[in-house]
Scaffold this motif. Structure first.
Motif, short mmCIF file in Angstrom:
data_model
loop_
_atom_site.label_atom_id
_atom_site.label_comp_id
_atom_site.label_asym_id
_atom_site.label_seq_id
_atom_site.Cartn_x
_atom_site.Cartn_y
_atom_site.Cartn_z
N HIS A 1 3.59 1.58 -2.02
CA HIS A 1 2.15 1.77 -2.18
C HIS A 1 1.47 2.03 -0.83
O HIS A 1 0.46 2.74 -0.78
N TYR A 2 2.00 1.45 0.23
CA TYR A 2 1.42 1.67 1.56
C TYR A 2 1.70 3.09 2.06
O TYR A 2 0.81 3.78 2.54
N LYS A 3 2.94 3.53 1.90
CA LYS A 3 3.33 4.86 2.39
C LYS A 3 2.89 5.98 1.46
O LYS A 3 2.70 7.12 1.91
N ASN A 4 2.76 5.68 0.17
CA ASN A 4 2.37 6.68 -0.84
C ASN A 4 1.24 6.11 -1.68
O ASN A 4 1.42 5.83 -2.87
N CYS B 1 -3.71 -2.98 7.32
CA CYS B 1 -2.30 -3.36 7.25
C CYS B 1 -1.69 -2.95 5.90
O CYS B 1 -2.40 -2.55 4.98
N SER B 2 -0.39 -3.07 5.82
CA SER B 2 0.31 -2.68 4.60
C SER B 2 -0.14 -3.51 3.40
O SER B 2 -0.22 -2.99 2.29
N SER C 1 9.69 -3.67 -1.19
CA SER C 1 9.81 -2.22 -1.35
C SER C 1 8.66 -1.66 -2.18
O SER C 1 8.17 -0.56 -1.90
N VAL C 2 8.17 -2.40 -3.16
CA VAL C 2 7.01 -1.96 -3.95
C VAL C 2 5.77 -1.91 -3.06
O VAL C 2 5.01 -0.93 -3.10
N SER D 1 -1.88 -1.45 0.38
CA SER D 1 -1.09 -1.43 -0.86
C SER D 1 -1.83 -2.17 -1.98
O SER D 1 -1.78 -1.75 -3.13
N SER D 2 -2.56 -3.23 -1.65
CA SER D 2 -3.33 -3.95 -2.65
C SER D 2 -4.43 -3.05 -3.22
O SER D 2 -4.66 -3.03 -4.43
#
Length: 147
Positions: free
Chosen positions: A17-20, A67-68, A12-13, A72-73
């Motif tokens: 970060h991927y979506k927001n 990719c996510s 979920s974390v 996110s990274s």
């Protein structure tokens, strides 16, 4: 907390970060460092913008697609390195690389808070995704080492 609950929390974390994404965009400063990198294996691309003043990273932003894990990274990394000295950011990057190799990372030894970055520790179980997770970090290393 059970392993399944922890795994779900980490997912979920990462998705948050991927979506927001935090720090998505470009810096306007004339004295910024900009580097473009890609992962030809899967098509992830990143353009990293860093503002470094007096050997301290005062701002960081990124653009790109992927990719996510890679996006996110990048989001997590830009949050984590703002305000750090270049030396501290490189130290954090080293520890992140160790984490991606499945090694235990001692935050006390690091002396820096990894924050949300810890959510990516499960990536080491998927060797094909390690390059996705480390793309932004390699961009940061290359940028500050060649300024």
């Amino acid at each position: 907390m059970s392993f399944n609950n922890l795994d779900q929390l980490y997912r979920s974390v990462i998705m948050d970060h991927y979506k927001n994404p935090r720090n998505r965009g470009e810096l306007d400063s004339e004295n910024k460092l900009v580097i473009n990198m890609n992962n030809p294996t899967c098509g992830d691309r990143i353009q990293l913008h860093l503002q470094v003043e007096n050997d301290k990273i005062t701002d960081a932003k990124f653009t790109g697609e992927g990719c996510s894990i890679s996006m996110s990274s990048a989001s997590m990394m830009t949050e984590a390195i703002k305000g750090l000295s270049v030396e501290e950011a490189l130290k954090m990057s080293h520890y992140f690389s160790e984490m991606m190799l499945g090694k235990d990372v001692d935050e006390e030894e690091l002396g820096l808070d990894l924050g949300d970055i810890e959510a990516l520790q499960g990536v080491c179980k998927f060797p094909a995704r390690i390059k996705c997770a480390t793309l932004a970090w390699k961009a940061m290393e290359k940028s500050v080492n060649h300024r």
